[in-house]
Design a protein around this motif. Structure first.
Motif, short mmCIF file in Angstrom:
data_model
loop_
_atom_site.label_atom_id
_atom_site.label_comp_id
_atom_site.label_asym_id
_atom_site.label_seq_id
_atom_site.Cartn_x
_atom_site.Cartn_y
_atom_site.Cartn_z
N ASN A 115 4.07 -6.69 -5.38
CA ASN A 115 5.62 -6.31 -4.59
C ASN A 115 5.55 -4.61 -5.20
O ASN A 115 5.62 -4.07 -4.10
CB ASN A 115 6.63 -6.70 -5.37
CG ASN A 115 6.53 -8.52 -5.16
OD1 ASN A 115 6.15 -8.71 -3.90
ND2 ASN A 115 7.09 -9.19 -5.88
N SER A 160 2.96 -3.08 -2.93
CA SER A 160 3.10 -3.03 -1.59
C SER A 160 4.26 -1.87 -1.29
O SER A 160 4.31 -1.13 -0.38
CB SER A 160 4.00 -4.31 -1.32
OG SER A 160 4.68 -4.12 0.13
N GLU A 161 5.13 -1.58 -2.24
CA GLU A 161 6.19 -0.61 -2.11
C GLU A 161 5.47 0.71 -2.24
O GLU A 161 5.94 1.92 -1.63
CB GLU A 161 6.99 -0.57 -3.35
CG GLU A 161 8.41 -1.57 -3.10
CD GLU A 161 9.28 -1.58 -4.35
OE1 GLU A 161 9.74 -0.42 -4.65
OE2 GLU A 161 9.29 -2.50 -5.09
N VAL A 178 2.33 1.51 -1.28
CA VAL A 178 1.52 2.10 0.01
C VAL A 178 2.52 2.16 1.14
O VAL A 178 2.26 2.93 2.13
CB VAL A 178 0.63 0.92 0.24
CG1 VAL A 178 -0.84 1.18 -0.53
CG2 VAL A 178 1.04 -0.57 0.10
N GLU A 179 3.91 1.27 1.14
CA GLU A 179 4.59 1.63 2.36
C GLU A 179 5.14 3.12 2.04
O GLU A 179 5.51 3.70 2.99
CB GLU A 179 5.88 0.46 2.02
CG GLU A 179 5.76 -0.86 2.56
CD GLU A 179 5.29 -0.93 3.88
OE1 GLU A 179 5.53 0.30 4.95
OE2 GLU A 179 4.93 -2.01 4.52
N ASN A 180 5.24 3.49 0.84
CA ASN A 180 5.88 4.86 0.47
C ASN A 180 4.93 5.70 0.76
O ASN A 180 5.34 6.87 1.25
CB ASN A 180 6.47 5.06 -0.89
CG ASN A 180 7.89 4.46 -0.99
OD1 ASN A 180 8.85 5.12 -0.83
ND2 ASN A 180 8.05 3.30 -1.40
N CYS A 205 2.92 5.74 3.20
CA CYS A 205 2.65 5.49 4.70
C CYS A 205 3.98 6.25 5.05
O CYS A 205 3.92 7.13 6.02
CB CYS A 205 2.81 4.24 4.95
SG CYS A 205 2.37 4.07 6.79
N GLY A 206 5.13 6.03 4.56
CA GLY A 206 6.43 6.86 4.93
C GLY A 206 6.11 8.20 4.63
O GLY A 206 6.95 8.90 5.70
N TYR A 208 -5.06 2.12 0.57
CA TYR A 208 -4.49 2.97 1.59
C TYR A 208 -5.35 3.72 2.65
O TYR A 208 -6.10 4.40 2.04
CB TYR A 208 -3.42 3.88 0.70
CG TYR A 208 -2.64 4.68 1.89
CD1 TYR A 208 -1.52 4.13 2.77
CD2 TYR A 208 -2.86 5.85 2.34
CE1 TYR A 208 -0.69 4.62 3.49
CE2 TYR A 208 -2.11 6.85 3.27
CZ TYR A 208 -1.21 5.92 3.76
OH TYR A 208 -0.42 6.64 4.74
#
Ligand SMILES: NC(=O)c1ccc[n+]([C@@H]2O[C@H](COP(=O)([O-])OP(=O)(O)OC[C@H]3O[C@@H](n4cnc5c(N)ncnc54)[C@H](O)[C@@H]3O)[C@@H](O)[C@H]2O)c1
Length: 352
Positions: free
Chosen positions: A79, A82-83, A85-87, A89-90, A118
């Motif tokens: 979890n 995931s946060e 790699v999302e960040n 990307c963001g 990533y």
């Protein structure tokens, strides 16, 4: 300041010394064509060192991004990964940008795995702040996260572009974490360097951080260069880890890694003496040094439970396990034993 160059699938420098954080930005800049630096850190470490890193990065004209997670092994999971790699990307990170791990082994492992995956891999720089991360996890390129079913079950080999060990950061390390790091340092002495082992017995590690860390990094470099992907020789670094991992597992991970490794080293060294691999007295000498660093020697878990935990789901009949067996202070061998024989080692090591 000392520099150790690691010549693995990627060539990189590990720098060790006081006050290095201040100049970290200029090191990071060498790998950052895209101009963005994405720093991952935990909630204990970031408030202590985040500002200094940010200033150093911004001084180089680079854009600073941060992601801070709750400290502890519990966060080394899918979890939080995931946060991260999302960040990334963001923040619009590209392959020309750099991820930075500012923290202990948990931060290094999860950031390294995020960097490895990533966009199919971006450069990353390790800035270890725990003694364990300085001497072990930040060098060598093993990255991972934990699953509910086991530690480090998902990961990648992904070498950092640089490792910056600022020994000043160790001033704020809690005593227990210092001792955990010392267990790994004693391991290096025990498995391959009698001089280091005797130096640890004579002088506390904290009185000579730069030299002790440098020696451990050199030893890790030699092993990594010989066997980057752990197909053989790199296993020597697992001295004390077979029974150590069992203790961690059986305690539900309430006994920290360093302490579990200390007990694991004590068990296998006692067994080595009892079974004639090492001369008498080697076990007593190791126990003396472990005690000097307030590390534990014993566990109440039974030989049977320890073996079961070590073998895990492997076939119990016909399978084998590679043990790292000390043959003296500063010497060890890799010994492949049938899993049925593991209990003999556990009993010889003093377990009931
Ligand atoms: N990749 C590898 O080769 C390798 C090798 C050994 C261990 N590991 C992994 O490393 C992890 C253990 O590393 P660890 O012991 O550093 O754990 P950690 O990262 O959780 O750090 C231990 C504690 O110390 C705190 N801390 C770290 N630096 C600090 C500082 N300078 N001041 C104050 N507090 C500080 C952290 O916030 C944390 O609470 C495990 O997940 C283990 O699996 C990986």
């Amino acid at each position: 300041m000392k520099t150790v160059t690691v010549n693995a699938s990627k060539k990189y420098d590990v720098t060790i010394g006081a006050g290095l954080l201040e100049n970290a930005g200029s090191v990071i800049k060498n790998y950052c064509r895209g101009g963005k630096v994405f720093t991952v850190s935990d909630a204990n470490v970031f408030p202590l060192y985040g500002k200094a890193l940010k200033e150093s990065v911004e001084k180089q004209g680079l854009e600073f991004h941060e992601f801070v997670f709750a400290a502890g092994e519990e966060s080394k999971n899918i979890n939080v990964f995931s946060e991260i790699v999302e960040n990334m990307c963001g923040a619009g990170l590209t392959r020309g940008d750099v991820a930075v791990a500012l923290g202990g082994g948990v931060t290094g492992d999860i950031t390294g795995f995020a960097a490895a995956t990533y966009r199919r891999g971006i450069p990353f720089v390790q800035i270890p702040t725990s003694l364990l991360a300085d001497v072990d996890s930040s060098v060598g390129g093993k990255t991972a996260i934990d699953l509910a079913n086991g530690k480090n079950q998902v990961g990648a080999f992904w070498q950092p572009s640089a490792v910056i060990c600022d020994t000043d950061t160790l001033k704020t390390l809690p005593e227990e974490e210092y001792e955990n790091g010392c267990a790994e340092i004693i391991k290096y002495g025990m498995l391959g360097d009698r001089k280091l082992f005797e130096a640890l017995a004579a002088t506390p590690v904290k009185n000579d951080y730069e030299n002790v860390i440098t020696r451990c990094v050199e030893m890790k470099r030699d092993v990594v260069e010989a066997d980057e992907f752990e197909s053989g020789e790199r296993m020597v670094l697992n001295l004390g880890h077979t029974f150590g991992h069992s203790i961690e597992k059986l305690s539900g991970y309430t006994i920290p890694h360093g302490r579990a490794v200390a007990i694991g080293m004590n068990i296998i060294t006692k067994a080595a003496v009892e079974l004639g691999f090492a001369p008498k007295g080697v076990d007593g000498r190791l126990a003396e040094v472990l005690k000097k660093y307030s590390l534990p020697l014993e566990t109440d878990f039974s030989a049977k439970d320890m073996v079961k935990a070590a073998v895990g789901d492997k076939k119990t009949v016909g399978g084998s396990i590679t043990l790292v067996v000390p043959t003296d202070i500063g010497k060890c061998i890799l010994k492949k034993v049938p899993v049925e024989e593991l209990e003999r080692f556990a009993l010889a090591g003093g377990l009931k």
